[in-house]
Write a protein that holds these residues in place. Structure first.
Motif, PDB file in Angstrom:
ATOM      1  N   ALA A 199     -45.713  16.637 -19.812  1.00 16.94           N
ATOM      2  CA  ALA A 199     -44.830  15.442 -19.362  1.00 16.94           C
ATOM      3  C   ALA A 199     -43.292  15.434 -19.425  1.00 16.94           C
ATOM      4  N   PRO A 200     -42.653  15.149 -18.524  1.00 17.40           N
ATOM      5  CA  PRO A 200     -41.109  15.503 -18.616  1.00 17.40           C
ATOM      6  C   PRO A 200     -40.446  14.755 -19.532  1.00 17.40           C
ATOM      7  N   LYS A 201     -39.386  15.418 -20.026  1.00 17.61           N
ATOM      8  CA  LYS A 201     -38.436  14.397 -20.987  1.00 17.61           C
ATOM      9  C   LYS A 201     -37.663  13.362 -20.164  1.00 17.61           C
ATOM     10  N   PRO A 202     -37.163  12.391 -20.783  1.00 23.41           N
ATOM     11  CA  PRO A 202     -36.570  11.477 -19.842  1.00 23.41           C
ATOM     12  C   PRO A 202     -35.143  11.849 -19.498  1.00 23.41           C
ATOM     13  N   ASP A 203     -34.470  11.523 -18.456  1.00 21.39           N
ATOM     14  CA  ASP A 203     -33.181  11.834 -18.323  1.00 21.39           C
ATOM     15  C   ASP A 203     -32.097  10.554 -18.763  1.00 21.39           C
ATOM     16  N   VAL A 204     -32.937   9.527 -18.919  1.00 20.90           N
ATOM     17  CA  VAL A 204     -32.364   8.246 -19.331  1.00 20.90           C
ATOM     18  C   VAL A 204     -33.305   7.579 -20.119  1.00 20.90           C
ATOM     19  N   ALA A 205     -32.766   7.119 -21.486  1.00 19.89           N
ATOM     20  CA  ALA A 205     -33.541   6.325 -22.299  1.00 19.89           C
ATOM     21  C   ALA A 205     -33.017   4.982 -22.229  1.00 19.89           C
ATOM     22  N   LEU A 206     -33.660   3.924 -21.990  1.00 20.45           N
ATOM     23  CA  LEU A 206     -33.030   2.561 -22.187  1.00 20.45           C
ATOM     24  C   LEU A 206     -33.438   1.794 -23.291  1.00 20.45           C
ATOM     25  N   TYR A 207     -32.601   1.662 -24.285  1.00 19.14           N
ATOM     26  CA  TYR A 207     -33.281   0.961 -25.659  1.00 19.14           C
ATOM     27  C   TYR A 207     -32.960  -0.725 -25.455  1.00 19.14           C
ATOM     28  N   SER A 258     -32.985  -2.146 -39.895  1.00 18.23           N
ATOM     29  CA  SER A 258     -34.015  -3.227 -40.041  1.00 18.23           C
ATOM     30  C   SER A 258     -35.501  -2.672 -39.882  1.00 18.23           C
ATOM     31  N   CYS A 259     -36.524  -3.398 -40.028  1.00 22.87           N
ATOM     32  CA  CYS A 259     -37.666  -3.159 -39.571  1.00 22.87           C
ATOM     33  C   CYS A 259     -38.050  -4.063 -38.643  1.00 22.87           C
ATOM     34  N   TRP A 260     -38.596  -3.273 -37.200  1.00 21.84           N
ATOM     35  CA  TRP A 260     -38.770  -4.163 -36.219  1.00 21.84           C
ATOM     36  C   TRP A 260     -40.301  -4.316 -36.317  1.00 21.84           C
ATOM     37  N   GLY A 261     -40.844  -5.647 -35.819  1.00 24.21           N
ATOM     38  CA  GLY A 261     -42.416  -6.007 -35.933  1.00 24.21           C
ATOM     39  C   GLY A 261     -42.950  -5.430 -34.853  1.00 24.21           C
ATOM     40  N   PHE A 262     -42.522  -5.005 -33.832  1.00 20.70           N
ATOM     41  CA  PHE A 262     -43.308  -4.465 -32.590  1.00 20.70           C
ATOM     42  C   PHE A 262     -42.119  -3.526 -31.808  1.00 20.70           C
ATOM     43  N   CYS A 263     -42.907  -2.581 -31.295  1.00 19.12           N
ATOM     44  CA  CYS A 263     -41.777  -1.660 -30.538  1.00 19.12           C
ATOM     45  C   CYS A 263     -42.983  -1.026 -29.418  1.00 19.12           C
ATOM     46  N   HIS A 264     -42.512  -0.952 -28.342  1.00 16.92           N
ATOM     47  CA  HIS A 264     -42.985  -0.604 -26.951  1.00 16.92           C
ATOM     48  C   HIS A 264     -42.300   0.670 -26.599  1.00 16.92           C
ATOM     49  N   VAL A 265     -42.865   1.739 -26.181  1.00 16.52           N
ATOM     50  CA  VAL A 265     -42.234   2.616 -25.407  1.00 16.52           C
ATOM     51  C   VAL A 265     -42.976   3.021 -24.011  1.00 16.52           C
ATOM     52  N   TRP A 266     -42.106   3.170 -22.924  1.00 18.30           N
ATOM     53  CA  TRP A 266     -42.644   3.249 -21.694  1.00 18.30           C
ATOM     54  C   TRP A 266     -42.231   4.486 -21.076  1.00 18.30           C
ATOM     55  N   ALA A 267     -42.972   5.106 -20.384  1.00 18.01           N
ATOM     56  CA  ALA A 267     -42.535   6.402 -19.969  1.00 18.01           C
ATOM     57  C   ALA A 267     -42.842   6.270 -18.368  1.00 18.01           C
ATOM     58  N   ASN A 268     -41.777   6.117 -17.697  1.00 21.00           N
ATOM     59  CA  ASN A 268     -41.746   5.861 -16.199  1.00 21.00           C
ATOM     60  C   ASN A 268     -41.828   6.996 -15.228  1.00 21.00           C
ATOM     61  N   PRO A 269     -42.567   6.708 -14.150  1.00 19.36           N
ATOM     62  CA  PRO A 269     -42.591   8.013 -13.138  1.00 19.36           C
ATOM     63  C   PRO A 269     -41.090   8.084 -12.425  1.00 19.36           C
ATOM     64  N   PRO A 270     -41.049   9.331 -12.010  1.00 20.27           N
ATOM     65  CA  PRO A 270     -39.604   9.716 -11.576  1.00 20.27           C
ATOM     66  C   PRO A 270     -39.336   8.541 -10.563  1.00 20.27           C
ATOM     67  N   GLN A 271     -37.975   8.264 -10.472  1.00 14.42           N
ATOM     68  CA  GLN A 271     -37.361   7.437  -9.472  1.00 14.42           C
ATOM     69  C   GLN A 271     -37.112   8.251  -8.157  1.00 14.42           C
ATOM     70  N   ASP A 272     -36.517   7.584  -7.084  1.00 11.62           N
ATOM     71  CA  ASP A 272     -36.331   8.463  -5.950  1.00 11.62           C
ATOM     72  C   ASP A 272     -35.517   9.389  -5.960  1.00 11.62           C
ATOM     73  N   ASP A 273     -34.481   9.400  -6.992  1.00  8.16           N
ATOM     74  CA  ASP A 273     -33.503  10.669  -7.115  1.00  8.16           C
ATOM     75  C   ASP A 273     -34.220  11.819  -8.040  1.00  8.16           C
ATOM     76  N   GLY A 274     -35.548  11.460  -8.486  1.00  9.01           N
ATOM     77  CA  GLY A 274     -36.334  12.589  -9.447  1.00  9.01           C
ATOM     78  C   GLY A 274     -36.037  12.119 -10.801  1.00  9.01           C
ATOM     79  N   ARG A 275     -34.926  11.400 -11.167  1.00  4.35           N
ATOM     80  CA  ARG A 275     -34.671  10.920 -12.643  1.00  4.35           C
ATOM     81  C   ARG A 275     -35.734  10.284 -13.169  1.00  4.35           C
ATOM     82  N   ILE A 276     -36.016  10.635 -14.504  1.00  6.40           N
ATOM     83  CA  ILE A 276     -36.939   9.858 -15.456  1.00  6.40           C
ATOM     84  C   ILE A 276     -36.446   8.897 -16.401  1.00  6.40           C
TER      85      ILE A 276
END
Ligand SMILES: [Zn+2]
Length: 233
Positions: free
Chosen positions: A44-52, A177-195
């Protein structure tokens, strides 16, 4: 713990099947069969953008607004329609994972995500790999109520943000801090191919000791046990 298969689909999205094991090149039975049959299985590809993204209480929202972090108001309906269209484009059921919000990606650590997480190391990983190109606050629907969310955009080659005090305060808020919950989403490529991957955290607990550390792991993501830092006296 659930963990998404590390293979890429034919269209360069991360596979939506689960494996229990967090090592790289661990595949679901389908991708393992293909590999065993001698077919090439891409990782699976590396993200081009990571939105925190993380939830802010009123106090922190005010503090960050004061530091000059802008508040943006997204068109929630348009965003939702975009997620549904994006999922359909990839032959995916948009509401398969969350009933109330459309998703086109895969939650890397399963529907439940990970709990009691330190994000300090995650930030170091992201800062080593990307630049922070944008920070803003926006409202997000949480069940029936609206909450304020801070969004940090880590991207390649973009212009770094100039509001260094705001960035420093934000990173400190996130790290200490300690975060009670954390989710990471890997999304499919956008129209411009960016992940684009998103990392969501919630339930910030200042005095609690984390159990896990989230790592970027080359864009595949993984967790490690939390080790308390040694103090110098
Ligand atoms: Zn797979």
């Amino acid at each position: 713990m659930q963990y998404a298969c590390t293979a890429a689909t034919e269209r360069n999205a991360r596979c939506r099947h689960w494996v229990g094991d967090q090592r790289a090149k661990v595949f679901c039975s389908l991708h393992q069969q293909r590999k065993d049959a001698g077919e090439a299985v891409e990782i699976a590809p590396k993200p081009d953008v990571a939105l925190y993204k993380f939830n802010l209480n009123g106090k922190w929202r005010d503090k960050l607004l004061e530091l000059g972090i802008p508040e943006k108001d997204p068109d929630f309906g348009a965003k939702e329609a975009k997620h549904v269209a994006h999922a359909q484009q990839f032959g995916r059921e948009a509401y398969a994972i969350r009933k109330e919000v459309a998703d086109s990606g895969v939650p890397v650590f399963g529907k439940e995500g990970i709990q009691n997480v330190s994000l300090y190391e995650t930030l170091q990983d992201l800062l080593a790999e990307y630049e922070v190109v944008d920070i803003h606050i926006r409202p997000r629907r949480d069940g029936t109520r609206w909450i304020s969310v801070l969004v940090i955009n880590f991207s390649h080659g973009g212009r770094s943000i100039s509001n260094q005090p705001a960035l420093d305060t934000t990173l400190e808020f996130l790290s200490s801090s300690c975060w009670g919950f954390c989710h990471v989403w890997a999304n499919p490529p956008q129209d411009d191919g960016r992940i684009v991957h998103t990392i969501n955290s919630s339930h910030r607990e200042v005095d609690k000791q984390p159990e896990l550390v989230l790592r970027l792991n080359g864009g595949l993501w993984s967790t490690e046990p939390y080790v308390e830092p040694e103090l110098d006296y």
